[in-house]
Design a protein around this motif. Structure first.
Motif, PDB file in Angstrom:
ATOM      1  N   ASP A   1      19.521  46.301  72.908  1.00 55.57           N
ATOM      2  CA  ASP A   1      20.872  46.045  72.410  1.00 55.57           C
ATOM      3  C   ASP A   1      21.118  44.556  72.180  1.00 55.57           C
ATOM      4  O   ASP A   1      22.226  44.087  72.299  1.00 55.57           O
ATOM      5  CB  ASP A   1      21.903  46.600  73.389  1.00 55.57           C
ATOM      6  CG  ASP A   1      21.764  45.977  74.770  1.00 55.57           C
ATOM      7  OD1 ASP A   1      20.853  45.138  74.974  1.00 55.57           O
ATOM      8  OD2 ASP A   1      22.565  46.316  75.649  1.00 55.57           O
ATOM      9  N   GLY A   2      20.064  43.829  71.872  1.00 51.88           N
ATOM     10  CA  GLY A   2      20.201  42.405  71.639  1.00 51.88           C
ATOM     11  C   GLY A   2      19.715  41.560  72.797  1.00 51.88           C
ATOM     12  O   GLY A   2      19.570  40.359  72.668  1.00 51.88           O
TER      13      GLY A   2
ATOM     14  N   GLU B   1      24.894  50.405  72.390  1.00 54.25           N
ATOM     15  CA  GLU B   1      24.465  50.401  71.000  1.00 54.25           C
ATOM     16  C   GLU B   1      22.988  50.023  71.029  1.00 54.25           C
ATOM     17  O   GLU B   1      22.617  48.997  71.596  1.00 54.25           O
ATOM     18  CB  GLU B   1      25.265  49.373  70.198  1.00 54.25           C
ATOM     19  CG  GLU B   1      24.916  49.391  68.737  1.00 54.25           C
ATOM     20  CD  GLU B   1      25.788  48.441  67.948  1.00 54.25           C
ATOM     21  OE1 GLU B   1      25.561  47.212  68.030  1.00 54.25           O
ATOM     22  OE2 GLU B   1      26.688  48.927  67.257  1.00 54.25           O
ATOM     23  N   TRP B   2      22.154  50.871  70.471  1.00 49.86           N
ATOM     24  CA  TRP B   2      20.709  50.650  70.445  1.00 49.86           C
ATOM     25  C   TRP B   2      20.320  50.157  69.064  1.00 49.86           C
ATOM     26  O   TRP B   2      20.971  50.470  68.070  1.00 49.86           O
ATOM     27  CB  TRP B   2      19.982  51.949  70.789  1.00 49.86           C
ATOM     28  CG  TRP B   2      20.272  52.427  72.184  1.00 49.86           C
ATOM     29  CD1 TRP B   2      21.479  52.862  72.672  1.00 49.86           C
ATOM     30  CD2 TRP B   2      19.364  52.509  73.257  1.00 49.86           C
ATOM     31  NE1 TRP B   2      21.363  53.204  73.985  1.00 49.86           N
ATOM     32  CE2 TRP B   2      20.078  53.004  74.375  1.00 49.86           C
ATOM     33  CE3 TRP B   2      18.012  52.216  73.391  1.00 49.86           C
ATOM     34  CZ2 TRP B   2      19.476  53.205  75.602  1.00 49.86           C
ATOM     35  CZ3 TRP B   2      17.419  52.433  74.620  1.00 49.86           C
ATOM     36  CH2 TRP B   2      18.141  52.921  75.709  1.00 49.86           C
ATOM     37  N   TRP B   3      19.249  49.411  68.979  1.00 47.01           N
ATOM     38  CA  TRP B   3      18.827  48.764  67.739  1.00 47.01           C
ATOM     39  C   TRP B   3      17.521  49.382  67.240  1.00 47.01           C
ATOM     40  O   TRP B   3      16.631  49.696  68.028  1.00 47.01           O
ATOM     41  CB  TRP B   3      18.606  47.284  67.986  1.00 47.01           C
ATOM     42  CG  TRP B   3      19.828  46.525  68.408  1.00 47.01           C
ATOM     43  CD1 TRP B   3      20.933  47.009  69.059  1.00 47.01           C
ATOM     44  CD2 TRP B   3      20.068  45.148  68.213  1.00 47.01           C
ATOM     45  NE1 TRP B   3      21.829  46.006  69.283  1.00 47.01           N
ATOM     46  CE2 TRP B   3      21.329  44.847  68.775  1.00 47.01           C
ATOM     47  CE3 TRP B   3      19.341  44.120  67.629  1.00 47.01           C
ATOM     48  CZ2 TRP B   3      21.879  43.583  68.752  1.00 47.01           C
ATOM     49  CZ3 TRP B   3      19.891  42.851  67.615  1.00 47.01           C
ATOM     50  CH2 TRP B   3      21.140  42.593  68.157  1.00 47.01           C
TER      51      TRP B   3
ATOM     52  N   ASP C   1      21.093  41.520  59.723  1.00 47.47           N
ATOM     53  CA  ASP C   1      20.033  41.553  60.724  1.00 47.47           C
ATOM     54  C   ASP C   1      18.784  42.144  60.078  1.00 47.47           C
ATOM     55  O   ASP C   1      18.605  43.356  60.040  1.00 47.47           O
ATOM     56  CB  ASP C   1      20.445  42.374  61.946  1.00 47.47           C
ATOM     57  CG  ASP C   1      19.446  42.268  63.102  1.00 47.47           C
ATOM     58  OD1 ASP C   1      18.292  41.853  62.870  1.00 47.47           O
ATOM     59  OD2 ASP C   1      19.822  42.607  64.231  1.00 47.47           O
TER      60      ASP C   1
ATOM     61  N   TYR D   1      16.440  44.105  62.832  1.00 43.95           N
ATOM     62  CA  TYR D   1      16.955  45.369  63.355  1.00 43.95           C
ATOM     63  C   TYR D   1      18.201  45.778  62.569  1.00 43.95           C
ATOM     64  O   TYR D   1      19.321  45.676  63.071  1.00 43.95           O
ATOM     65  CB  TYR D   1      17.301  45.250  64.849  1.00 43.95           C
ATOM     66  CG  TYR D   1      16.115  44.927  65.716  1.00 43.95           C
ATOM     67  CD1 TYR D   1      15.167  45.899  66.015  1.00 43.95           C
ATOM     68  CD2 TYR D   1      15.933  43.651  66.237  1.00 43.95           C
ATOM     69  CE1 TYR D   1      14.069  45.620  66.804  1.00 43.95           C
ATOM     70  CE2 TYR D   1      14.833  43.359  67.029  1.00 43.95           C
ATOM     71  CZ  TYR D   1      13.904  44.348  67.314  1.00 43.95           C
ATOM     72  OH  TYR D   1      12.817  44.059  68.101  1.00 43.95           O
TER      73      TYR D   1
ATOM     74  N   ARG E   1      21.520  50.723  63.776  1.00 39.00           N
ATOM     75  CA  ARG E   1      22.084  50.869  65.105  1.00 39.00           C
ATOM     76  C   ARG E   1      22.431  52.339  65.341  1.00 39.00           C
ATOM     77  O   ARG E   1      22.686  53.079  64.400  1.00 39.00           O
ATOM     78  CB  ARG E   1      23.387  50.058  65.273  1.00 39.00           C
ATOM     79  CG  ARG E   1      23.304  48.605  64.906  1.00 39.00           C
ATOM     80  CD  ARG E   1      22.640  47.799  66.007  1.00 39.00           C
ATOM     81  NE  ARG E   1      22.817  46.368  65.826  1.00 39.00           N
ATOM     82  CZ  ARG E   1      22.075  45.615  65.042  1.00 39.00           C
ATOM     83  NH1 ARG E   1      21.119  46.140  64.320  1.00 39.00           N
ATOM     84  NH2 ARG E   1      22.270  44.312  64.966  1.00 39.00           N
TER      85      ARG E   1
END
Length: 132
Positions: free
Chosen positions: A16-17, A36-38, A78, A81, A84
């Motif tokens: 998530d960053g 939130e997943w990337w 981004d 990535y 999301r």
């Protein structure tokens, strides 16, 4: 429902960053499970799918699981990535996997890359270790 293998290398990839070690993911499951997943590329995930988190370092093992809450969506700005999705870590199953992770040597997929679907034999092993 489908099951995905989400690969994290805690030394250089993110969930998530932030860098995502096995210990950090367990702590997030306790304190802030909805994340939130990337993704580097779009995957056809849907709410109710599961993601099994494979830690590529320092030990190669599956040691956490989350449930997908929303389909992947694209973001601008981004390049690494651009996708999301929302998912919630399953605390009880992640605790069980943390105590009894599934090592790479036990997997049918000996060379996991990207975010592949989980094969049936690996899924049975994941479910057993996650006590699901």
């Amino acid at each position: 429902m489908r099951d995905w293998l989400f690969i994290l290398d805690p030394t250089d990839t993110t969930m998530d960053g932030d860098l995502s070690s096995k210990d950090r993911v367990l702590e997030l499951a306790k304190t802030a499970p909805r994340r939130e997943w990337w993704l580097a590329r779009r995957r056809h995930m849907a709410p109710g799918d599961r993601i099994w988190i494979y830690f590529a370092a320092p030990l190669k093992e599956v040691a956490a699981v989350a449930e997908v809450e929303g389909e992947p969506y694209e973001v601008t700005g981004d390049a690494q990535y651009p996708w999301r999705f929302r998912a919630a870590l399953n605390l009880d199953a992640t605790r069980a996997l943390y105590r009894s992770p599934v090592p790479l040597a036990a997997l049918a997929n000996q060379h996991p890359q990207g975010v592949p679907l989980v094969c049936d034999s690996d899924l049975a092993l994941f479910l057993r270790h996650a006590e699901l």
